[in-house]
Write an enzyme that holds these catalytic residues in place. Structure first.
Site, PDB file in Angstrom:
ATOM      1  N   SER A 428       0.856  -1.407   0.142  1.00  0.00           N
ATOM      2  CA  SER A 428      -0.028   0.169   0.112  1.00  0.00           C
ATOM      3  C   SER A 428       1.114   1.281   0.026  1.00  0.00           C
ATOM      4  O   SER A 428       0.251   2.360  -0.190  1.00  0.00           O
ATOM      5  CB  SER A 428      -0.901   0.248   1.170  1.00  0.00           C
ATOM      6  N   HIS A 449      -3.318  -3.041  -5.983  1.00  0.00           N
ATOM      7  CA  HIS A 449      -3.484  -2.505  -4.799  1.00  0.00           C
ATOM      8  C   HIS A 449      -4.917  -2.643  -4.452  1.00  0.00           C
ATOM      9  O   HIS A 449      -5.795  -1.909  -4.891  1.00  0.00           O
ATOM     10  CB  HIS A 449      -3.036  -1.044  -4.516  1.00  0.00           C
ATOM     11  N   GLU A 461      -6.223  -0.484  -7.456  1.00  0.00           N
ATOM     12  CA  GLU A 461      -5.752   0.452  -7.910  1.00  0.00           C
ATOM     13  C   GLU A 461      -4.528  -0.389  -8.528  1.00  0.00           C
ATOM     14  O   GLU A 461      -3.785  -0.903  -7.825  1.00  0.00           O
ATOM     15  CB  GLU A 461      -4.773   1.309  -6.698  1.00  0.00           C
ATOM     16  N   ASN A 499      -4.740   6.414  -0.825  1.00  0.00           N
ATOM     17  CA  ASN A 499      -4.062   6.664   0.541  1.00  0.00           C
ATOM     18  C   ASN A 499      -3.472   8.234   0.587  1.00  0.00           C
ATOM     19  O   ASN A 499      -3.475   8.727   1.664  1.00  0.00           O
ATOM     20  CB  ASN A 499      -3.244   5.606   0.847  1.00  0.00           C
TER      21      ASN A 499
END
Ligand SMILES: CCCCCCCCC[C@H](O)CC(=O)SCCNC(=O)CCNC(=O)[C@H](O)C(C)(C)COP(=O)(O)OP(=O)(O)OC[C@H]1O[C@@H](n2cnc3c(N)ncnc32)[C@H](O)[C@@H]1OP(=O)(O)O
Ligand SMILES: NC(=O)c1ccc[n+]([C@@H]2O[C@H](COP(=O)([O-])OP(=O)(O)OC[C@H]3O[C@@H](n4cnc5c(N)ncnc54)[C@H](O)[C@@H]3O)[C@@H](O)[C@H]2O)c1
Length: 725
Positions: A428, A449, A461, A499
């Site tokens: 991540s 991801h 992702e 994120n």
């Protein structure tokens, strides 16, 4: 077809006197204005010709119709198309020309009959479908209402309660259910569809089959008092479930009008309301999301090169922890054979056990049969070494977040896997270039991801480095589609897109409580805004371990714009680490119900004394609007950086990433769309002012400053030269 027109209809009159009108507008035969006006001309001709006794409407290439052409709403919203007279299509064409005609019509439905497509078929005097047909009114999902008579005809065909269920959930029914509901008159194999429909139409002419106008049916409608009660209940539920949206309630108004005052008045109400909803902001947001979601698979320089996805026959996953087991579940659910590798028997058994538990929960809920469970589990094989990796086409590494471990694994993979094998990591945060440093396979290294729980969350992702080949991305996009994820292709950086947007959101919330704002009011304002939960409840849910690990990455990589709050570390020292420990920002009872904790104050005060900040009277009394601005404008700021750096190719990709990865409300159109609806000038001015008062955490980035000073839209494309991808 003229290149300026969108779709058409063709009419063929057979020797049996049946005119077959085919809707043609690939890929889903949507009902564009051109198709609808062509259909009108065909009808006028068919009704005037003596050799035509009856009409059959069907769709080209195995699809009846995916409904009204959604881009038509956008054209009306932007003013590039003049809206037709209210009710012109639904009343003048579909009701008065088609349903009230002297010649009967039968719909021959293969594949899809959604929205306006199903509504057109309901105006016909009978509907024949193939077994695989999907029938539904998903309009509310788009912010509009069934506008071609659906609010009036569906309750008359299937009853009020079922019609409400279909309309309010947007979920389609299959042909067999449609048949038992009375929506479909006969279900026949594809090869017999047209012949059956033609015969049925002639049978209506000959009075061997009934000539039914759905609009005039009353037998399925409940008595007025009961109908009002049912609608009252539906309104209550709708207000609870969609408090920020007006169009579902407006749709219920149209339904009620039809039941109380008759279908003609109901059609007029539907047309009036249908026209009003088009200009709602929530509708603009939802329509933007529809096209943006489909746009994520169009990646300039990748998907426009004519590359075909290679067949991925077998996948290996390294690590059967939380993420690895979820990814394995998603893959076997879509029929991919999977090898799951772990470090020892005990961990392997635990990993396979997690996959089993994921599937068993489906069996318990009744959405998976025991046989399907066994069959799906049989696709999963465990392994403790790389021997079985010799014929895999893709590996997804999901071990703990440790650079040297990942580097070693990728070096091993290069030795054992075939040369064509895609080497993906679910990291991540870690730079993929670093992960692949000890290999010569940079062109086949990519990030995959997933979000937790990986078999449930819809976003994937796909992270590419400067070396990842376009073929590998095309392959992963295809896998993403097959496992029913919405993929967003992003560039390589700490935190990627989702994120990166998440960090400032939680940090802004921490900043505000340290300066005196009430955390529970923040959570409440953010939930009212439409997020599934507020930032503090979310931190409790993900656990403070994860929150600290991700914050550490952000602090290391972006120190100039990080607000370093000690609230979470202080609580963790006291072994309150979120919901899992029953204590975090909230206290949790046996049923995991959260309630505010007066002791929280203690940690906030201590954190405040460490950071040296003071209570700010202005921040103590923030309105809900100000709370939203102070938590989400920093997210907009970070999204602008992500966009300007070329980590995301299109602003719309960030909208989808925010909706599917963060839970941003879809009816606000996504983070960049929402920001543009507020205006870059205002957002820039607020951030600029706060940064002067509260520090660099709020400082607008250069991209936002540039666009904000001109009031230019944030989602307008970035010059290619500046894009990293
Ligand atoms: C004020 C006066 C205005 C005039 C009166 C209006 C009255 C409204 C009447 C009516 O009640 C309103 C409607 O009918 S709204 C539309 C309702 N239909 C839907 O919501 C269906 C939407 N589509 C889907 O759910 C799916 O696309 C699908 C049909 C189930 C197919 O799914 P699949 O996975 O196979 O393919 P996709 O990738 O989703 O789609 C393929 C391409 O097709 C485009 N597309 C799909 N549906 C429509 C549509 N209805 N209009 C326009 N375009 C559509 C989609 O965008 C994809 O395009 P690409 O360019 O990406 O290939
Ligand atoms: N937890 C999340 O919410 C989340 C979300 C997205 C991405 N990620 C990323 O996914 C990865 C895994 O996270 P997780 O939460 O599943 O971790 P986890 O600790 O639950 O699982 C990791 C597993 O990897 C196994 N493992 C370690 N070394 C191995 C090796 N050499 N061979 C085979 N297996 C090995 C461990 O035994 C453990 O079972 C991390 O990179 C993390 O950053 C996590």
């Amino acid at each position: 077809m003229d290149s300026r027109t969108k779709g058409k209809t063709v009419m063929e009159v057979g020797g049996d006197g049946v005119a077959v009108i085919t809707l043609i507008n690939p890929p889903v035969n949507s009902l564009s204005f051109d198709v609808l006006y062509n259909l009108k001309s065909n009808y006028e001709e068919a009704l005037s010709r003596n050799d035509v006794k009856a009409i059959v409407i069907t769709g080209a290439k195995g699809k009846f119709s995916g409904g009204f052409d959604i881009s038509g709403f956008g054209e009306i919203q932007k003013g590039t198309r003049k809206e037709p007279k209210v009710g012109y299509i639904s009343i003048d064409i579909i009701t008065d020309l088609l349903e009230a005609a002297r010649k009967p019509s039968v719909a021959a439905i293969d594949g899809l009959a959604l929205g306006g497509g199903l509504e057109l078929s309901m105006a016909c005097h009978a509907r024949i479908s193939t077994p695989g047909a999907q029938l539904g009114l998903p309009e509310l999902q788009l912010g509009v209402i069934p506008g071609f008579g659906g609010t009036q005809r569906l309750p008359r065909l299937v009853g009020l309660t079922k019609a409400l269920e279909m309309i309010l959930t947007s979920k389609p029914v299959r042909a067999e259910e449609g048949h038992s509901l009375g929506l479909i008159d006969a279900v026949v194999p594809s090869a017999e569809l047209l012949t059956t429909a033609r015969r049925w139409a002639l049978d209506i002419v000959e009075r061997r089959k009934p000539w039914i106008s759905s609009l005039l049916k009353t037998d399925k409608l409940p008595p007025l008092g009961e109908a009002r009660e049912i609608l009252k209940f539906a309104r209550g539920q709708t207000r609870k479930q969609a408090p920020n949206m007006k169009h579902p309630l407006m749709c219920l108004d149209a339904l009620e009008t039809g039941i109380v005052s008759g279908p003609r008045v109901g059609l007029e109400k539907e047309a009036e309301v249908g026209s009003q909803v088009i200009s709602l902001d929530t509708t603009k947001g939802l329509i933007h999301v529809f096209f943006s979601q489909r746009g994520t698979v169009k990646v300039p320089g990748v998907t426009d090169r004519g590359l075909m996805p290679r067949k991925i026959k077998k996948v290996a996953i390294i690590g059967g922890g939380l993420m690895g087991s979820g990814i394995a579940t998603a893959l076997i659910l879509s029929s991919y054979p999977v090898i799951l590798k772990e470090v020892n028997e005990k961990f392997l058994e635990a990993g396979i056990g997690r996959v089993k538990a994921n599937l068993q929960s489906r069996v318990r809920k009744g959405s998976m049969s025991k046989e399907k469970f066994e069959k799906t589990m049989s696709l999963l094989k465990g392994s403790l070494d790389y021997e079985s990796f010799r014929d895999v086409d893709m590996v997804i590494e999901a071990v703990i977040e440790n650079i040297s471990l990942k580097q070693q694994i990728f070096a091993d993979l290069e030795k054992y896997c075939p040369q064509h094998c895609i080497l993906a990591s679910n990291t991540s945060t870690i730079d993929l270039n670093k992960i692949g440093e000890r290999t010569k396979s940079q062109d086949r290294i990519v990030g995959a991801h997933f979000f937790s729980p990986a078999h449930v969350m819809p976003l994937l992702e796909i992270v590419r480095t400067n070396h990842t080949s376009a073929q590998v991305i095309v392959d992963l996009l295809d896998v993403g589609k097959k496992i029913k994820k919405t993929p967003v292709v992003v560039g390589n950086c700490t935190g990627f897109a989702v994120n990166r947007m998440f960090f400032p959101y939680t940090q802004a919330a921490m900043f505000l409580v340290e300066r005196g704002a009430d955390p529970y009011l923040i959570d409440s304002a953010v939930s009212k805004f439409g997020m599934p939960m507020g930032p503090f409840r979310l931190c409790d849910l993900v656990g403070f371990g994860v929150a600290i690990a991700t914050a550490t990455q952000f602090i290391e990589n972006f120190p100039e714009r990080t607000y370093k709050s000690m609230i979470i570390p202080l609580m963790q020292e006291d072994k309150r680490a979120g919901e899992a420990t029953r204590k975090g920002f909230y206290l949790y009872d046996d049923k995991r119900k959260a309630k505010p904790d007066p002791e929280l104050k203690k940690y906030i005060e201590k954190a405040r004394s460490i950071s040296g900040g003071n209570v700010d009277p202005k921040l103590v009394k923030l309105s809900e609007k100000e709370i939203i601005e102070m938590t989400f404008f920093p997210v907009v700021n970070e999204a602008c950086r992500v966009f300007a750096e070329g980590i995301a190719v299109k602003a719309a990709d960030l909208d989808i990433a925010a909706i599917m990865g963060m839970g941003f409300p879809p009816y606000r159109g996504g983070i960049m769309f929402w920001a543009d609806s507020i205006g870059s000038k205002y957002i820039y001015s607020r951030l600029d002012e706060w940064s002067k008062t509260y520090g660099d955490f709020f400082k607008p980035c250069a991209f936002l400053a540039e666009r904000g000073s001109k009031g230019a839209p944030l989602s307008a494309p970035v010059e290619q030269a500046r894009s990293r991808l």
